[in-house]
Design an enzyme around this catalytic site. Structure first.
Site, short mmCIF file in Angstrom:
data_model
loop_
_atom_site.label_atom_id
_atom_site.label_comp_id
_atom_site.label_asym_id
_atom_site.label_seq_id
_atom_site.Cartn_x
_atom_site.Cartn_y
_atom_site.Cartn_z
N TYR A 189 0.84 -1.21 0.00
CA TYR A 189 0.00 0.00 0.00
C TYR A 189 0.87 1.26 0.00
O TYR A 189 0.51 2.27 -0.58
CB TYR A 189 -0.99 -0.03 1.18
N PRO A 231 -15.17 2.86 -22.69
CA PRO A 231 -14.74 2.51 -24.06
C PRO A 231 -15.10 1.08 -24.44
O PRO A 231 -15.16 0.73 -25.60
CB PRO A 231 -13.23 2.73 -24.03
N HIS A 278 -15.25 2.04 -1.22
CA HIS A 278 -14.16 1.12 -0.89
C HIS A 278 -13.08 1.79 -0.05
O HIS A 278 -11.97 1.28 0.05
CB HIS A 278 -13.54 0.55 -2.18
N ARG A 336 1.65 1.90 -3.51
CA ARG A 336 0.49 2.43 -4.23
C ARG A 336 0.23 3.87 -3.81
O ARG A 336 -0.16 4.70 -4.61
CB ARG A 336 -0.74 1.55 -3.99
N CYS A 376 -0.71 1.71 16.40
CA CYS A 376 -1.69 2.73 16.78
C CYS A 376 -1.19 3.44 18.05
O CYS A 376 -0.90 2.75 19.05
CB CYS A 376 -3.04 2.07 17.04
N VAL A 427 -10.16 4.33 -4.64
CA VAL A 427 -9.62 4.65 -3.31
C VAL A 427 -8.52 5.70 -3.41
O VAL A 427 -7.83 5.98 -2.44
CB VAL A 427 -9.05 3.35 -2.64
N ASP A 428 -8.37 6.33 -4.62
CA ASP A 428 -7.21 7.20 -4.84
C ASP A 428 -7.40 8.65 -4.42
O ASP A 428 -6.46 9.44 -4.46
CB ASP A 428 -6.78 7.12 -6.34
N GLY A 483 -16.68 4.36 -16.17
CA GLY A 483 -15.38 3.72 -15.92
C GLY A 483 -15.42 2.58 -14.93
O GLY A 483 -14.47 2.38 -14.17
N THR A 484 -16.51 1.82 -14.95
CA THR A 484 -16.58 0.66 -14.08
C THR A 484 -17.03 -0.56 -14.88
O THR A 484 -17.87 -0.46 -15.76
CB THR A 484 -17.52 0.87 -12.87
N1 APR Z 1 -12.56 5.96 -19.36
C1 APR Z 1 -13.67 5.25 -19.00
N2 APR Z 1 -13.63 3.92 -18.69
C2 APR Z 1 -12.43 3.30 -18.77
C3 APR Z 1 -11.23 3.97 -19.14
C4 APR Z 1 -11.34 5.35 -19.43
N3 APR Z 1 -10.25 6.06 -19.79
N4 APR Z 1 -10.20 3.06 -19.12
C5 APR Z 1 -10.74 1.88 -18.74
N5 APR Z 1 -12.07 2.01 -18.55
C6 APR Z 1 -13.05 1.02 -18.10
C7 APR Z 1 -12.73 -0.39 -18.49
O1 APR Z 1 -13.29 -0.70 -19.76
C8 APR Z 1 -13.43 -1.19 -17.37
O2 APR Z 1 -14.78 -1.45 -17.73
O3 APR Z 1 -12.99 1.03 -16.69
C9 APR Z 1 -13.41 -0.23 -16.19
C10 APR Z 1 -12.43 -0.64 -15.09
O4 APR Z 1 -12.89 -1.86 -14.55
P1 APR Z 1 -12.16 -2.46 -13.23
O5 APR Z 1 -10.69 -2.42 -13.40
O6 APR Z 1 -12.87 -3.75 -12.93
O7 APR Z 1 -12.49 -1.37 -12.12
P2 APR Z 1 -13.80 -1.23 -11.26
O8 APR Z 1 -15.03 -1.45 -12.09
O9 APR Z 1 -13.68 0.07 -10.56
O10 APR Z 1 -13.63 -2.43 -10.21
C11 APR Z 1 -14.53 -2.48 -9.15
O11 APR Z 1 -13.20 -4.20 -8.08
O12 APR Z 1 -10.98 -4.25 -8.54
C12 APR Z 1 -11.90 -4.23 -7.48
O13 APR Z 1 -12.14 -3.07 -5.43
C13 APR Z 1 -11.70 -2.95 -6.75
O14 APR Z 1 -13.04 -0.93 -6.71
C14 APR Z 1 -12.60 -2.00 -7.53
C15 APR Z 1 -13.78 -2.90 -7.90
#
Ligand code: APR
Length: 248
Positions: A67, A214, A119, A70, A147, A103-104, A187-188
């Site tokens: 961590y 995308p 998260h 990161r 702590c 978490v950033d 972006g998820t």
């Molecule tokens: N703009 C928009 N979306 C994007 C971009 C971008 N520039 N680059 C990548 N992506 C998309 C990818 O296509 C993917 O669908 O972002 C998504 C990232 O997916 P993950 O890496 O699975 O991230 P997330 O959905 O936040 O994961 C959920 O799972 O990894 C654990 O705890 C962690 O919070 C995280 C959770």
């Protein structure tokens, strides 16, 4: 990327907007997604060996050092146009909620406020026993540090695999998702529950749901609008077009 006129016309009249973001929103800041962060010197480890309470019990030093590595990456990253556009979008509606799985802390550094962090936040540290946030501790050479109040090991204030999501944040996220006119899923990958259920809850509650990614995700077919592009391009375009639409 042209934003559909119908989306803009609906959004121009919205009173309450909720946004859910994932790792994709920080990709253009160069912050490795969770899985990318398991490359290089950490490639030989799996998430289960680094991001679980068990891993921390077994090898607290290894988990703490990952961590710390990161945290340095995140500290060196800058909010990108997607984060900045979301901070501006919040000023354009009477009610706006931003829910993130990231978490950033980049949303806050871009100017977003009241961010619902499902998260946790890697820049915060907490006592592994009492759960209280600890912002300063004596450097006694212990890794992880202890702590100052009770002597238990300190840990990052993030949700590890196998840990429950923070109940207050989850309640806030559910309320914000089921009481909005517009819901953006940005972006998820929409595969990690319970966060992945929020877009469907918004849909069920009658919101117009927009996905920005995308790549297609399991949720794409259900979205009213799926904008296939990167957040750092689409979101500034959306804000510009919305302001123009309202002036027209
Ligand atoms: N703009 C928009 N979306 C994007 C971009 C971008 N520039 N680059 C990548 N992506 C998309 C990818 O296509 C993917 O669908 O972002 C998504 C990232 O997916 P993950 O890496 O699975 O991230 P997330 O959905 O936040 O994961 C959920 O799972 O990894 C654990 O705890 C962690 O919070 C995280 C959770």
């Amino acid at each position: 990327m042209t934003i559909p006129v119908e989306l803009l016309q609906r959004l121009a009249g919205a009173k309450s907007v909720t946004v859910l973001t994932g790792a994709g929103v920080s990709a253009e800041s160069g912050v490795p997604t969770f899985r990318d962060a398991l490359t290089g010197l950490w490639a030989k480890f799996s998430p289960e060996e680094l991001a679980t309470p068990d891993a921390f019990r077994r090898n607290p030093r290894l988990v703490w050092e990952w961590y710390q590595w990161r945290r340095k990456l995140v500290a060196g990253a800058e909010p990108n146009p997607a984060h900045l556009a979301l901070a501006e979008l919040a000023t354009l509606f009477p009610r706006f909620h931003l829910i993130t799985q990231n978490v950033d802390g980049l949303h806050q550094r871009a100017g977003s406020w009241n961010v619902i962090e499902l998260h946790g936040n890697i820049t915060r540290t907490k006592c592994s026993d009492e759960g209280t946030i600890v912002s300063a501790w004596k450097d006694t050479g212990n890794v992880p540090p202890k702590c100052p109040a009770c002597g238990a090991l300190l840990r990052p204030d993030v949700v590890w695999f196998g840990e429950p999501m923070p109940a207050p944040e989850m309640r806030q996220a559910m309320t914000a998702s089921t009481h909005c006119d517009f819901f953006f899923s940005i972006g998820t990958s929409t595969v990690v529950y319970p966060a992945a259920a929020l877009p469907s809850e918004a849909l069920r509650s009658g919101a117009t749901v927009v996905e920005i990614n995308p790549q297609p995700t399991p949720f794409t077919p259900q979205a009213h609008f799926a904008l296939a592009g990167v957040a750092g391009v689409v979101l500034p375009e959306l804000v510009k077009a919305l302001k123009a639409c309202r002036r027209a």
